[in-house]
Design a protein around this motif. Structure first.
Motif, mmCIF file in Angstrom:
data_model
loop_
_atom_site.group_PDB
_atom_site.id
_atom_site.type_symbol
_atom_site.label_atom_id
_atom_site.label_comp_id
_atom_site.label_asym_id
_atom_site.label_seq_id
_atom_site.Cartn_x
_atom_site.Cartn_y
_atom_site.Cartn_z
ATOM 1 N N LEU A 164 0.830 -1.237 -0.050
ATOM 2 C CA LEU A 164 0.104 0.307 0.002
ATOM 3 C C LEU A 164 0.756 1.309 0.018
ATOM 4 C CD1 LEU A 164 -3.209 -0.509 2.404
ATOM 5 C CD2 LEU A 164 -2.963 0.389 0.107
ATOM 6 N N LEU A 165 2.076 1.080 0.914
ATOM 7 C CA LEU A 165 2.585 2.288 0.813
ATOM 8 C C LEU A 165 3.395 2.632 -0.676
ATOM 9 C CD1 LEU A 165 4.553 1.435 4.164
ATOM 10 C CD2 LEU A 165 3.442 3.437 3.654
ATOM 11 N N ALA A 166 3.975 1.707 -1.471
ATOM 12 C CA ALA A 166 4.176 1.746 -2.846
ATOM 13 C C ALA A 166 3.365 2.277 -3.643
ATOM 14 C CB ALA A 166 4.901 0.507 -3.201
ATOM 15 N N TYR A 167 1.875 1.810 -3.512
ATOM 16 C CA TYR A 167 0.860 2.161 -4.341
ATOM 17 C C TYR A 167 0.351 3.627 -4.032
ATOM 18 C CZ TYR A 167 -3.614 1.879 -6.728
ATOM 19 O OH TYR A 167 -4.471 1.918 -7.566
ATOM 20 N N LEU A 168 0.455 4.150 -2.950
ATOM 21 C CA LEU A 168 0.107 5.452 -2.465
ATOM 22 C C LEU A 168 1.405 6.431 -3.057
ATOM 23 C CD1 LEU A 168 -1.159 4.950 1.116
ATOM 24 C CD2 LEU A 168 -2.502 5.813 -0.870
ATOM 25 N N ALA A 169 2.541 5.708 -3.040
ATOM 26 C CA ALA A 169 3.957 6.497 -3.774
ATOM 27 C C ALA A 169 3.584 6.810 -5.062
ATOM 28 C CB ALA A 169 4.883 5.658 -3.061
ATOM 29 N N MET A 170 3.241 5.949 -5.755
ATOM 30 C CA MET A 170 2.804 5.844 -7.314
ATOM 31 C C MET A 170 1.930 6.986 -7.312
ATOM 32 S SD MET A 170 4.118 3.746 -9.676
ATOM 33 C CE MET A 170 2.826 3.494 -10.643
ATOM 34 N N LEU A 171 1.117 7.479 -6.735
ATOM 35 C CA LEU A 171 0.017 8.274 -6.586
ATOM 36 C C LEU A 171 0.451 9.710 -6.046
ATOM 37 C CD1 LEU A 171 -3.155 6.588 -5.484
ATOM 38 C CD2 LEU A 171 -2.220 6.779 -7.698
ATOM 39 N N ASP A 172 1.801 9.932 -5.691
ATOM 40 C CA ASP A 172 2.475 10.845 -5.045
ATOM 41 C C ASP A 172 1.959 11.385 -3.662
ATOM 42 O OD1 ASP A 172 4.625 11.610 -6.988
ATOM 43 O OD2 ASP A 172 3.161 11.629 -8.295
ATOM 44 N N ILE A 173 1.422 10.180 -2.845
ATOM 45 C CA ILE A 173 0.994 10.415 -1.623
ATOM 46 C C ILE A 173 2.047 10.034 -0.539
ATOM 47 C CG2 ILE A 173 -1.088 10.054 -0.078
ATOM 48 C CD1 ILE A 173 -2.858 9.612 -2.352
ATOM 49 N N VAL A 174 2.266 10.693 0.259
ATOM 50 C CA VAL A 174 3.288 10.323 1.317
ATOM 51 C C VAL A 174 2.819 9.365 2.550
ATOM 52 C CG1 VAL A 174 5.106 11.163 3.049
ATOM 53 C CG2 VAL A 174 4.924 12.110 0.896
ATOM 54 N N GLY A 175 3.292 8.168 2.546
ATOM 55 C CA GLY A 175 2.769 7.303 3.728
ATOM 56 C C GLY A 175 3.940 7.324 4.614
ATOM 57 N N TYR A 176 3.575 6.451 5.699
ATOM 58 C CA TYR A 176 4.338 6.278 6.902
ATOM 59 C C TYR A 176 4.752 4.925 7.121
ATOM 60 C CZ TYR A 176 3.523 11.345 7.111
ATOM 61 O OH TYR A 176 3.429 12.688 6.535
ATOM 62 N N HIS A 177 6.076 4.611 6.978
ATOM 63 C CA HIS A 177 6.786 3.364 7.082
ATOM 64 C C HIS A 177 6.787 3.022 8.628
ATOM 65 C CE1 HIS A 177 9.371 -0.326 7.065
ATOM 66 N NE2 HIS A 177 9.044 -0.436 6.015
ATOM 67 N N GLY A 178 5.671 2.184 9.234
ATOM 68 C CA GLY A 178 6.042 1.933 10.890
ATOM 69 C C GLY A 178 4.601 1.960 11.611
ATOM 70 N N ALA A 179 4.866 1.959 12.798
ATOM 71 C CA ALA A 179 3.771 1.948 13.670
ATOM 72 C C ALA A 179 2.435 1.393 13.579
ATOM 73 C CB ALA A 179 3.577 3.682 14.090
ATOM 74 N N SER A 180 2.349 0.195 13.394
ATOM 75 C CA SER A 180 1.285 -0.926 13.290
ATOM 76 C C SER A 180 0.657 -1.103 14.745
ATOM 77 C CB SER A 180 1.413 -2.295 12.656
ATOM 78 O OG SER A 180 1.590 -2.013 11.173
ATOM 79 N N VAL A 181 -0.515 -1.284 14.822
ATOM 80 C CA VAL A 181 -1.355 -1.155 16.042
ATOM 81 C C VAL A 181 -0.927 -2.345 17.120
ATOM 82 C CG1 VAL A 181 -3.749 -1.676 17.316
ATOM 83 C CG2 VAL A 181 -3.610 -0.270 15.188
ATOM 84 N N MET A 182 -0.705 -3.705 16.460
ATOM 85 C CA MET A 182 -0.411 -4.723 17.341
ATOM 86 C C MET A 182 0.978 -4.858 17.682
ATOM 87 S SD MET A 182 -2.785 -7.644 15.420
ATOM 88 C CE MET A 182 -2.526 -9.058 16.716
ATOM 89 N N THR A 183 1.774 -4.257 16.760
ATOM 90 C CA THR A 183 3.232 -4.550 16.983
ATOM 91 C C THR A 183 4.041 -3.367 17.618
ATOM 92 O OG1 THR A 183 3.576 -3.722 14.705
ATOM 93 C CG2 THR A 183 3.826 -6.284 15.033
#
Length: 347
Positions: free
Chosen positions: A117-136
């Motif tokens: 999803l992060l790579a898909y959003l980056a393809m749309l030039d939308i910055v995402g955030y790698h990290g910080a999931s709920v369970m982990t």
């Protein structure tokens, strides 16, 4: 290439979507999930909102995509946070509506299989955030690691440059999430060395791309969420390996294929995360862990020597499957200062 979009940030009191875009593990292992939700409410002041597939095991790709669309389209949802990773998210990408996501950009947080999803959003030039999931990360036993909490808070609520700080200790020893006692004690931590620099001496700034090495290889094989090679020129490659503990030879082979594609040499710098070295079914001694890390580093350096000998690289950066975890903007700006041996990200 379109203009880069940093989606508006939430503020305390806002509603945030809690999704399982890969695997509905909260349904099978609710303890870390509930702990993560409580921390989001009590420590971060956010109101988590779950969706139909958040706790549902075996949800289909179209169902998970529908939840993602609903979260992005809802103006009352100010960020989207994944519960955990998995191995099926790549099949969801064909169900996504790029125009909807472009029209309603939201900060998305996740790592591991969420690389898709992060790579898909980056393809749309939308910055995402790698990290910080709920369970982990939010659901870490004992309490959140201070470095993780500080980084996640900065990424969630602030904008601008943030300096990543190296940890003096790390953890990668798992415990049974089905046992309530697991969450009463702090995780086992081990001392660790500072980040390891290769070819320093200059400063580079570029957008980030990469994520989990296995998922990157899958995206390249499927030719999904991948731009033409030349469009990665000058960017910063971020890579991490998972709890599956890939061999050093496997790491080398993936990077060799990236090299043969002409991709590896495009990047101005590489950040390679501290690898996880311990698993419930593959426990290791400290000596074995050190040897595994050294072999993985040697595999990366071998590939760089063959395909990108001038590239600056930093090893053991704390953004992978180890604890603490620093949040990295995906598709956003990273400044790697090899002169001062410091790393800055733009949230």
């Amino acid at each position: 290439m379109c203009s880069l979009v940093y989606p508006p940030k939430p503020k305390p009191g806002d509603r945030v979507a809690i999704l399982s875009p890969s695997h509905g593990l909260p349904g099978a292992l609710p303890l870390p999930h509930e702990l993560g939700l409580r921390r989001l409410r009590e420590d971060f002041g956010l109101e988590p909102v779950e969706y139909p597939t958040t706790r549902r095991m075996g949800s289909g790709s179209a169902e998970r995509a529908a939840d993602l669309h609903a979260a992005f389209a809802d103006p009352g949802i100010k960020a989207v946070i994944s519960t955990i990773g998995g191995d099926a998210q790549i099949a969801m990408l064909s169900h996504l509506d790029p125009e909807l996501l472009r029209a309603c950009p939201k900060p998305f947080f996740g790592f591991s299989d969420n690389t898709n999803l992060l790579a898909y959003l980056a393809m749309l030039d939308i910055v995402g955030y790698h990290g910080a999931s709920v369970m982990t990360q939010f659901g870490r036993p004992g309490q959140m690691h201070p470095l993780t909490a500080e980084s996640a808070r900065a990424a969630l609520f602030t904008s601008g440059e943030y300096e990543l700080r190296a940890a003096s200790e790390y953890g990668d020893i798992d415990r049974d999430w089905a046992e309530p006692g697991t969450f009463a004690a702090q995780p086992t931590m081990r001392p660790c060395d500072p980040w390891w620099w290769h070819n320093p001496g200059r400063v580079v700034t570029g957008r980030s791309w990469g994520g989990n090495l296995a998922i990157v290889s899958w995206l390249l094989m499927a030719d999904k969420a991948v731009r033409p090679v030349e469009e990665y020129a000058g960017q910063v490659l971020i890579l991490e390996t998972s709890e599956e503990l890939p061999s050093d030879e496997e790491v080398y082979r993936v990077l060799r294929c990236m090299g043969e594609r002409g991709l590896l040499r495009q990047f101005s710098a590489l950040l390679f995360a501290k690898p996880k070295t311990w698993a419930l079914d593959r426990p290791t001694t400290p000596e074995e862990s050190a040897a595994y890390r050294a072999a993985q580093r040697a595999a990366v350096l071998r590939a760089l020597d063959e395909y990108a000998p001038e590239m600056m690289a930093v090893f053991d950066v704390d953004f992978g499957h180890t604890d603490p975890q620093l949040v990295i903007p995906y598709g956003g700006s990273i400044r790697v200062d090899g002169v001062a041996e410091r790393i800055f990200v733009t949230y």
